[in-house]
Design a protein around this motif. Structure first.
Motif, PDB file in Angstrom:
ATOM      1  N   SER A  76      -5.536  -2.717  -3.487  1.00  0.00           N
ATOM      2  CA  SER A  76      -4.663  -1.385  -4.089  1.00  0.00           C
ATOM      3  C   SER A  76      -5.725  -0.150  -4.210  1.00  0.00           C
ATOM      4  O   SER A  76      -5.333   0.942  -4.017  1.00  0.00           O
ATOM      5  CB  SER A  76      -4.198  -1.804  -5.363  1.00  0.00           C
ATOM      6  N   THR A  79      -6.621   1.145  -0.870  1.00  0.00           N
ATOM      7  CA  THR A  79      -5.610   1.993  -0.311  1.00  0.00           C
ATOM      8  C   THR A  79      -5.522   3.400  -1.005  1.00  0.00           C
ATOM      9  O   THR A  79      -5.466   4.287   0.007  1.00  0.00           O
ATOM     10  CB  THR A  79      -4.132   1.366  -0.774  1.00  0.00           C
ATOM     11  N   ALA A  92      -2.012   2.677   5.022  1.00  0.00           N
ATOM     12  CA  ALA A  92      -0.829   2.095   4.912  1.00  0.00           C
ATOM     13  C   ALA A  92      -1.151   0.621   5.276  1.00  0.00           C
ATOM     14  O   ALA A  92      -0.378  -0.317   4.686  1.00  0.00           O
ATOM     15  CB  ALA A  92      -0.124   2.598   6.113  1.00  0.00           C
ATOM     16  N   GLY A  95      -2.258  -0.871   2.077  1.00  0.00           N
ATOM     17  CA  GLY A  95      -1.101  -0.971   0.930  1.00  0.00           C
ATOM     18  C   GLY A  95      -0.300  -2.101   1.316  1.00  0.00           C
ATOM     19  O   GLY A  95       0.372  -2.528   0.275  1.00  0.00           O
ATOM     20  N   TRP A  96       0.095  -2.203   2.476  1.00  0.00           N
ATOM     21  CA  TRP A  96       1.224  -3.480   2.750  1.00  0.00           C
ATOM     22  C   TRP A  96       0.491  -4.838   2.465  1.00  0.00           C
ATOM     23  O   TRP A  96       1.195  -5.523   1.857  1.00  0.00           O
ATOM     24  CB  TRP A  96       1.519  -3.291   4.267  1.00  0.00           C
ATOM     25  N   LEU A 111       1.351   2.523  -2.087  1.00  0.00           N
ATOM     26  CA  LEU A 111       2.213   2.298  -0.636  1.00  0.00           C
ATOM     27  C   LEU A 111       2.950   3.575  -0.454  1.00  0.00           C
ATOM     28  O   LEU A 111       3.032   4.400   0.720  1.00  0.00           O
ATOM     29  CB  LEU A 111       2.748   1.181  -0.635  1.00  0.00           C
ATOM     30  N   ALA A 133       9.406   2.377  -0.858  1.00  0.00           N
ATOM     31  CA  ALA A 133       8.393   1.810  -1.564  1.00  0.00           C
ATOM     32  C   ALA A 133       8.580   2.474  -3.264  1.00  0.00           C
ATOM     33  O   ALA A 133       8.224   1.679  -4.150  1.00  0.00           O
ATOM     34  CB  ALA A 133       7.068   2.387  -1.065  1.00  0.00           C
TER      35      ALA A 133
END
Length: 228
Positions: A76, A79, A92, A95-96, A111, A133
Motif C-alpha cells: 500500500s 502504491t 495500479a 494497489g490491486w 487504489l 474503489a
C-alpha cells in the motif's frame, strides 16, 4: 606600387575597427544573449527537487515490497509513492496487489486515488474504477473503521470536484449525494452541494445547501474545523 607603410597603417587601423580605405567604423558585435534556464518541474525532469525525496523513498519502498510480497502495508505504501512519482500503471498493479492481500479502507482508497489519476493523465475510464474503489473503501470504513467514515466521504467529494471541473455536473451531484449519506453533518458536503447546484442553475436549492453548511459550521466546537 605597393606601399608597405600604407599596408601597415591599414592593418593597424583594421585591428582598431577601421581602415584608411574605408572610413566607416564597424560597430562591435552585440554580446550573446543570456540564456535563462527555467526551473525544473516534476513533469519536465525526473529527479527534480520536488520529486527527489519521493524517488528516494520509492527506491526503498520497492526493495521492501520485494522482500515482503505478502505485506499489505508495504504494498500500500509502494502504491502511494508510485502514484506520487507519476508511475500510474505500476501504481495500479501495486494497489490491486495490496487490496488482494487486505481489503481495507486504506488499500481501497489508495487504489481509487491511482485510478482517478490514471483517468486524468490517460483518459482510459479510470474514474469508474476509482468510484468502485471508493465505494469499497466506504464499506470497509463503515464496517471496520468508523473513525474513517469522514475520510471516505471526502473521497467522494474529491471525485465530485474532478467531475465538476470536467463539466459532468449531474455526476458530481450524485457523488455528493453519496457523501451526504455517509456524513450528513459534515459542513463541506453541503458547501460542495451548493456549489454544484449553483452551476446547474438551481439557485433556491443552492442557497438552502449553503445555509445548511453555515448552520453546521456555527454549531462546531471551537477546536473543530469545517472539514471535521
Amino acid at each position: 606600387m605597393f606601399n608597405v607603410r600604407r599596408a601597415f597603417v591599414c592593418a593597424w587601423l583594421w585591428l582598431l575597427g577601421s581602415c584608411a580605405t574605408n572610413s566607416k567604423v564597424v560597430p562591435p558585435a552585440p554580446p550573446p544573449p543570456t540564456r535563462v534556464t527555467p526551473p525544473a518541474t516534476p513533469l519536465r525532469e525526473e529527479g527534480a527537487p520536488s520529486l527527489r525525496a519521493t524517488l528516494a523513498a520509492l527506491e526503498k519502498a520497492e526493495a521492501a515490497a520485494l522482500v515482503a510480497p505478502n505485506d499489505a502495508a508495504a504494498w500500500s505504501h509502494l502504491t502511494v509513492l508510485l502514484r506520487q512519482a507519476y508511475r500510474t500503471q505500476e501504481a495500479a498493479r501495486a494497489g490491486w496487489h495490496a487490496v488482494e492481500l487486505e481489503s481495507s479502507f486504506a488499500t481501497w482508497t489508495n487504489l481509487g486515488n491511482v485510478l482517478a489519476q490514471g483517468d486524468v493523465f490517460m483518459s482510459m475510464g479510470g474514474a469508474m474504477g476509482a468510484f468502485q474503489a471508493f465505494k469499497m473503501a466506504a464499506r470497509e470504513a463503515k464496517a471496520k473503521e468508523p473513525g474513517r467514515v469522514e475520510a471516505a466521504s471526502r473521497n467522494f467529494l474529491n471525485l465530485a470536484y474532478r467531475d465538476l471541473q470536467m463539466g459532468h455536473d449531474d455526476q458530481a451531484l450524485e457523488l455528493i449525494a453519496l457523501a451526504e449519506t455517509l456524513t450528513p453533518q459534515m459542513p463541506m458536503v453541503h458547501f460542495d452541494k451548493a456549489r454544484v447546484l449553483a452551476v446547474l442553475g438551481r439557485e433556491a436549492e443552492a442557497k438552502a445547501s449553503a445555509q445548511r453548511s453555515l448552520d453546521l459550521i456555527a454549531a462546531l466546537a471551537p477546536d473543530q474545523t469545517p472539514t471535521d
